[in-house]
Design an enzyme around this catalytic site. Structure first.
Site, PDB file in Angstrom:
ATOM      1  N   SER A   1       0.872  -1.174   0.000  1.00 24.19           N
ATOM      2  CA  SER A   1       0.000   0.000   0.000  1.00 24.19           C
ATOM      3  C   SER A   1       0.908   1.223   0.000  1.00 24.19           C
ATOM      4  O   SER A   1       1.790   1.344   0.856  1.00 24.19           O
ATOM      5  CB  SER A   1      -0.900  -0.015   1.233  1.00 24.19           C
ATOM      6  OG  SER A   1      -1.889   0.977   1.126  1.00 24.19           O
ATOM      7  N   GLU A   2       0.711   2.127  -0.959  1.00 22.19           N
ATOM      8  CA  GLU A   2       1.747   3.142  -1.222  1.00 22.19           C
ATOM      9  C   GLU A   2       1.892   4.205  -0.143  1.00 22.19           C
ATOM     10  O   GLU A   2       2.825   4.995  -0.189  1.00 22.19           O
ATOM     11  CB  GLU A   2       1.552   3.776  -2.608  1.00 22.19           C
ATOM     12  CG  GLU A   2       0.296   4.604  -2.792  1.00 22.19           C
ATOM     13  CD  GLU A   2      -0.841   3.794  -3.407  1.00 22.19           C
ATOM     14  OE1 GLU A   2      -0.843   2.555  -3.268  1.00 22.19           O
ATOM     15  OE2 GLU A   2      -1.734   4.412  -4.011  1.00 22.19           O
ATOM     16  N   ASN A   3       0.999   4.214   0.840  1.00 22.62           N
ATOM     17  CA  ASN A   3       1.220   5.134   1.964  1.00 22.62           C
ATOM     18  C   ASN A   3       2.277   4.602   2.934  1.00 22.62           C
ATOM     19  O   ASN A   3       2.600   5.266   3.920  1.00 22.62           O
ATOM     20  CB  ASN A   3      -0.088   5.414   2.710  1.00 22.62           C
ATOM     21  CG  ASN A   3      -0.742   4.159   3.240  1.00 22.62           C
ATOM     22  OD1 ASN A   3      -0.816   3.157   2.542  1.00 22.62           O
ATOM     23  ND2 ASN A   3      -1.196   4.191   4.465  1.00 22.62           N
ATOM     24  N   GLY A   4       2.823   3.398   2.636  1.00 22.41           N
ATOM     25  CA  GLY A   4       3.972   2.943   3.417  1.00 22.41           C
ATOM     26  C   GLY A   4       3.796   1.639   4.148  1.00 22.41           C
ATOM     27  O   GLY A   4       4.274   1.488   5.279  1.00 22.41           O
TER      28      GLY A   4
ATOM     29  N   SER B   1       8.477   3.975   0.101  1.00 29.15           N
ATOM     30  CA  SER B   1       7.406   3.267  -0.601  1.00 29.15           C
ATOM     31  C   SER B   1       7.507   3.482  -2.113  1.00 29.15           C
ATOM     32  O   SER B   1       7.379   2.545  -2.899  1.00 29.15           O
ATOM     33  CB  SER B   1       6.052   3.768  -0.090  1.00 29.15           C
ATOM     34  OG  SER B   1       5.007   3.070  -0.709  1.00 29.15           O
TER      35      SER B   1
END
Lengths: 219, 233
Positions: A46-49, A88
């Site tokens: 998930s690209e928020n980390g 990320s």
């Protein structure tokens, strides 16, 4: 009959391979997580980390500090890792994510994708989509084959402002599975009960049909 | 406040020096990991014509969204801003300028700004409206866009634990943009859940070393959830 959203997700899930790191976009792509084939292990990014995204939390697990890229509360699986946004996108841009699944408004026969901006309508932003399409090794787009007026979304040239150029490899629509290469859409599979003629009629870009096109198989 | 004691005890002190027209970089992703009290203090200060750099702009009535209420933001640099009606209204009225920036590019702009790298090439956005007017270059057969770094007069971040040296540890996915934002401010202010004694944070587990942080304040956080999703358990 055209596939439901769940069936599109089920068909995309067949693209998953054991050991894949996968980023799933918002909407139909998110549903893919529900259909990971038995016996294989994939890790959701998930690209928020967050690498190792789990299911939604129970009431007891709910934590405002644990969300996904859709800003929904989630959990982390055992073995997950949490990191900054820069880290990320280093993973994403650096080509370390094996498969990215995202939605689109339009895709064209050269693999260009438009998914974030409709001129004249309010633009909310591209979020992480431009980074994802620029970085992924393997991009699968999910969308309906045509809009609600019957206009094809598989074009010779995208008409909307682009999210990325020459990046889409595969498309799973409610009617078909197609591969994008050498400046054309190559028809691989059709939805059960959907004719090649209907797919041809709803594909505005160059469509290559080789031999008999099998129906999708759902387990 | 002497030597390496960066702890301040009031929001007045935490944001002292913020002036009209400055650039403020804010950590957070949606409402997750935002420095709630520092944002509230900026609203109190009525500082105008701010350029705010943050992935999002809060929601109506919470987070950075409250700075729209008195039109304190002149320009917003963000990747996604769809969550508030007031934002839309000011954008359509021409009261607010927006520079939409891909999320990974935004994170890297902050990282580069803090790391002394003035610009970098990225494939993200090539051939799209984001690349318009920017230098591009072909390297080994692929096309890249030159993106300038970002620094701020202030950076405001939210952390879980800090010590008086300004060392920071973030909690879960509230980390997000906070570590990069912390490096990119001339004055970086960390609003934290807990201040611990030096030595309590394991040196090898510190996310943001104190050298990047000028002020630390203990905050109280509402931690509002933007999309509450639960499963039966």
């Amino acid at each position: 009959m055209a596939l439901s959203r769940e069936q599109v997700a089920m068909r995309v899930a067949q693209e998953l391979q054991d050991g894949y790191y996968v980023n799933l976009g918002i909407g139909i792509p998110t549903l893919v997580a529900n259909y990971v084939p038995a016996g294989i292990e994939v890790m959701l990014q998930s690209e928020n980390g967050l690498l190792g995204m789990g299911p939604y939390p129970t009431e007891a697990e709910l934590d405002a500090d644990m969300i996904n890229a859709g800003k929904e509360t989630v959990t982390a699986i055992k073995g997950a890792a949490i990191f900054s946004s820069a880290e990320s996108f280093a993973m994403i841009r650096g080509g370390h994510v094996d498969l990215t699944v995202l939605g689109a408004f339009e895709v064209d026969q050269n693999g260009n994708i438009a998914s974030w901006m409709i001129p004249g309508k309010l633009v909310k932003g591209m979020g992480g989509a431009m980074d994802l399409v620029a970085g992924a090794q393997n991009i699968v787009v999910t969308m309906t084959h045509a809009d609600k007026y019957g206009n094809s979304k598989l074009l010779s040239d995208c008409t909307l402002p682009l999210t990325g150029v020459g990046c889409v490899k595969k498309i799973v629509t409610d009617l078909a599975v197609l591969e994008v290469r050498e400046g054309a859409f190559h028809l691989l599979e059709r939805a059960p009960g959907i004719s090649v003629e209907e797919i041809q009629q709803k594909t505005a870009g160059k469509l290559v049909i080789t031999g008999d096109i099998p129906e999708m198989v759902f387990n | 406040m002497a030597g390496f004691n960066k702890v301040v005890h009031s929001y007045e002190d935490a944001m002292a020096g913020l002036q009209d027209g400055m650039t403020v970089i804010a950590g957070g992703f949606g409402l997750c990991g935002i420095p709630e009290g520092l944002i509230a203090r900026i609203k109190e200060m009525k500082t105008k014509d701010l350029t705010v750099v943050s992935n999002n702009c809060g929601v109506d009535g919470f987070g950075l969204g409250i700075l729209l209420e008195d039109r304190q933001i002149k320009k917003m640099v963000a990747s996604y801003v769809g969550e508030n009606a007031l934002f839309e209204k000011q954008l359509l009225n021409g009261e607010l300028e927006v520079e939409l920036t891909p999320q990974g590019t935004l994170a890297e702009k902050m990282r580069a700004g803090g790391a002394g790298i003035p610009a970098f090439f990225t494939a993200t956005g090539y051939g799209t409206p984001v690349a318009e007017g920017k230098e591009t270059r072909e390297i080994d057969g692929r096309h890249y866009v030159l993106e300038p770094a970002i620094t701020g007069d202030f950076a405001i971040v939210r952390a879980w634990k800090a010590d008086r040296y300004g060392n920071l540890v973030f909690r879960h996915t509230s980390m997000n943009f906070n570590p990069m934002a912390a490096t990119a401010g001339k004055i970086t202010v960390a609003e934290v859940e807990e201040i611990v004694e030096p030595g309590e944070l394991d040196p090898s587990q510190i996310h943001t070393p104190g050298i990047y942080v000028q002020r630390v304040i203990k905050g109280n956080f509402e931690k509002r959830i933007e999309r509450r999703m639960v499963r039966q358990g």
